[in-house]
Design a protein around this motif. Structure first.
Motif, mmCIF file in Angstrom:
data_model
loop_
_atom_site.group_PDB
_atom_site.id
_atom_site.type_symbol
_atom_site.label_atom_id
_atom_site.label_comp_id
_atom_site.label_asym_id
_atom_site.label_seq_id
_atom_site.Cartn_x
_atom_site.Cartn_y
_atom_site.Cartn_z
ATOM 1 N N ARG A 53 144.697 107.195 8.861
ATOM 2 C CA ARG A 53 144.772 107.956 10.107
ATOM 3 C C ARG A 53 144.406 107.149 11.350
ATOM 4 O O ARG A 53 144.677 107.587 12.469
ATOM 5 C CB ARG A 53 143.844 109.171 10.010
ATOM 6 C CG ARG A 53 144.167 110.121 8.867
ATOM 7 C CD ARG A 53 143.071 111.164 8.722
ATOM 8 N NE ARG A 53 142.837 111.895 9.970
ATOM 9 C CZ ARG A 53 141.740 112.613 10.211
ATOM 10 N NH1 ARG A 53 140.786 112.681 9.318
ATOM 11 N NH2 ARG A 53 141.611 113.251 11.364
ATOM 12 N N ALA A 54 143.755 106.011 11.168
ATOM 13 C CA ALA A 54 143.263 105.264 12.323
ATOM 14 C C ALA A 54 143.442 103.767 12.124
ATOM 15 O O ALA A 54 143.496 103.273 10.992
ATOM 16 C CB ALA A 54 141.795 105.584 12.572
ATOM 17 N N PRO A 79 129.290 90.956 10.389
ATOM 18 C CA PRO A 79 129.926 92.031 9.625
ATOM 19 C C PRO A 79 128.987 93.190 9.273
ATOM 20 O O PRO A 79 129.172 93.825 8.224
ATOM 21 C CB PRO A 79 130.373 91.311 8.349
ATOM 22 C CG PRO A 79 129.279 90.300 8.115
ATOM 23 C CD PRO A 79 128.845 89.855 9.501
ATOM 24 N N ASP A 80 128.000 93.481 10.105
ATOM 25 C CA ASP A 80 127.087 94.587 9.830
ATOM 26 C C ASP A 80 127.885 95.878 9.631
ATOM 27 O O ASP A 80 128.671 96.282 10.490
ATOM 28 C CB ASP A 80 126.110 94.752 11.002
ATOM 29 C CG ASP A 80 124.933 95.644 10.664
ATOM 30 O OD1 ASP A 80 125.165 96.816 10.286
ATOM 31 O OD2 ASP A 80 123.781 95.189 10.785
ATOM 32 N N LEU A 81 127.675 96.515 8.498
ATOM 33 C CA LEU A 81 128.480 97.691 8.146
ATOM 34 C C LEU A 81 128.284 98.842 9.116
ATOM 35 O O LEU A 81 129.165 99.704 9.251
ATOM 36 C CB LEU A 81 128.147 98.142 6.724
ATOM 37 C CG LEU A 81 128.333 97.112 5.603
ATOM 38 C CD1 LEU A 81 128.206 97.781 4.240
ATOM 39 C CD2 LEU A 81 129.682 96.409 5.720
ATOM 40 N N ARG A 82 127.165 98.865 9.816
ATOM 41 C CA ARG A 82 126.918 99.970 10.744
ATOM 42 C C ARG A 82 127.948 100.020 11.863
ATOM 43 O O ARG A 82 128.287 101.108 12.362
ATOM 44 C CB ARG A 82 125.505 99.860 11.313
ATOM 45 C CG ARG A 82 124.409 100.160 10.302
ATOM 46 C CD ARG A 82 123.031 99.870 10.860
ATOM 47 N NE ARG A 82 122.799 98.438 11.036
ATOM 48 C CZ ARG A 82 121.650 97.917 11.460
ATOM 49 N NH1 ARG A 82 120.634 98.717 11.776
ATOM 50 N NH2 ARG A 82 121.513 96.603 11.578
ATOM 51 N N LEU A 83 128.469 98.870 12.257
ATOM 52 C CA LEU A 83 129.492 98.868 13.295
ATOM 53 C C LEU A 83 130.751 99.587 12.831
ATOM 54 O O LEU A 83 131.344 100.380 13.577
ATOM 55 C CB LEU A 83 129.836 97.427 13.684
ATOM 56 C CG LEU A 83 128.749 96.633 14.396
ATOM 57 C CD1 LEU A 83 129.185 95.181 14.530
ATOM 58 C CD2 LEU A 83 128.436 97.210 15.761
ATOM 59 N N GLN A 135 133.150 107.050 12.609
ATOM 60 C CA GLN A 135 132.558 108.321 13.018
ATOM 61 C C GLN A 135 133.028 108.732 14.402
ATOM 62 O O GLN A 135 133.340 109.908 14.638
ATOM 63 C CB GLN A 135 131.035 108.223 12.978
ATOM 64 C CG GLN A 135 130.451 108.152 11.574
ATOM 65 C CD GLN A 135 128.948 107.948 11.574
ATOM 66 O OE1 GLN A 135 128.358 107.486 12.559
ATOM 67 N NE2 GLN A 135 128.306 108.281 10.462
ATOM 68 N N ARG A 136 133.069 107.798 15.325
ATOM 69 C CA ARG A 136 133.506 108.133 16.682
ATOM 70 C C ARG A 136 134.981 108.490 16.741
ATOM 71 O O ARG A 136 135.416 109.221 17.629
ATOM 72 C CB ARG A 136 133.196 106.965 17.627
ATOM 73 C CG ARG A 136 131.710 106.776 17.844
ATOM 74 C CD ARG A 136 131.404 105.631 18.779
ATOM 75 N NE ARG A 136 129.964 105.409 18.874
ATOM 76 C CZ ARG A 136 129.397 104.409 19.528
ATOM 77 N NH1 ARG A 136 130.147 103.518 20.147
ATOM 78 N NH2 ARG A 136 128.079 104.287 19.553
ATOM 79 N N LEU A 137 135.744 107.978 15.801
ATOM 80 C CA LEU A 137 137.157 108.346 15.714
ATOM 81 C C LEU A 137 137.351 109.662 14.983
ATOM 82 O O LEU A 137 138.454 110.222 15.007
ATOM 83 C CB LEU A 137 137.938 107.240 15.006
ATOM 84 C CG LEU A 137 138.122 105.940 15.790
ATOM 85 C CD1 LEU A 137 138.693 104.855 14.894
ATOM 86 C CD2 LEU A 137 139.027 106.162 17.002
#
Length: 230
Positions: free
Chosen positions: A2-3, A150-154, A160-162
């Motif tokens: 979807r994104a 490559p921090d997974l939080r990014l 989430q914002r999408l």
């Protein structure tokens, strides 16, 4: 799916512009009264700190770097340096040929579009005025978040914002900062843009990703064929 989430420098921007990065600091160095080579070394060496926002915005960052170089700038010098720095930053972020049209096409096809960029304050401060901002549904900047790829939080934050699951996202980038491995570990489908027409751009990637995705394209123009359903 979807994104589509994009890297910024060397992916959406013109890869040829990366060659201007060092020269883009010359005006700032002059405004501060620092030899260009000394200022470049200080800025390059401080990138890991600047990219996670450790020194604040552009003005405070330049003050910190000037002091590291043994210079205490006057307020007027610092004003001029900020202006020069922001102007120089524009030189390394012109759109890749065809990139804006591609983003418009993908949005028209119903894709949610996002961005993850390892960047310092200049891009974040200028972002609303760039031609990219209105074309993105979400943008995640290392400078704001306090950690870098490559921090997974990014990747999780971008999804989430999408408003989509990470597993429903493509991630498209030119391979710096081990970004594809981070995308893979988050559940996204990574696409490598090799920039084969700009071999000199690869020499500026000091931390190439050892993981090579299964989806590889030489230019961003090939992306629609990769992400097409079916």
């Amino acid at each position: 799916m979807r994104a589509i989430i994009f890297d910024f420098f060397g992916t959406l921007t013109d890869p040829a512009a990366e060659a201007h990065r060092r020269a883009s600091f010359a005006g700032t160095a002059a405004a501060l009264g620092i030899p260009p080579a000394v200022f470049w070394a200080a800025m390059a060496g401080s990138f890991p700190e600047r990219v996670v926002g450790r020194h604040g915005g552009t003005r405070q960052t330049l003050l910190t770097i000037a002091r590291r170089c043994g210079v205490e700038p006057t307020p007027d010098q610092l004003d001029a340096a900020v202006t020069a720095q922001l102007s120089g930053a524009e030189r390394v972020r012109p759109p890749r040929p065809g990139a804006l049209d591609l983003l418009d096409r993908l949005r028209a096809e119903g894709w949610r579009l996002g961005l993850i960029s390892d960047c310092s304050s200049e891009l974040v401060e200028a972002w609303p005025t760039t031609p990219y901002a209105s074309r993105m549904d979400a943008a995640v900047f290392s400078w704001e978040e306090g950690y870098r790829k490559p921090d997974l939080r990014l990747y999780v934050t971008a999804a989430q914002r999408l408003g989509v699951a990470a597993g429903d996202c493509w991630f498209v980038g030119d391979g710096g900062s081990r970004e594809h491995d981070g995308a893979r570990r988050t559940g996204m489908r990574p696409v490598l843009v090799t920039n084969a027409a700009w071999p000199e751009a690869a020499t500026l990637r000091t931390d190439p990703d050892p993981y090579r995705p299964g989806s590889v394209i030489d230019d961003l123009a090939e992306l629609p064929a990769v992400v097409a359903p079916g």
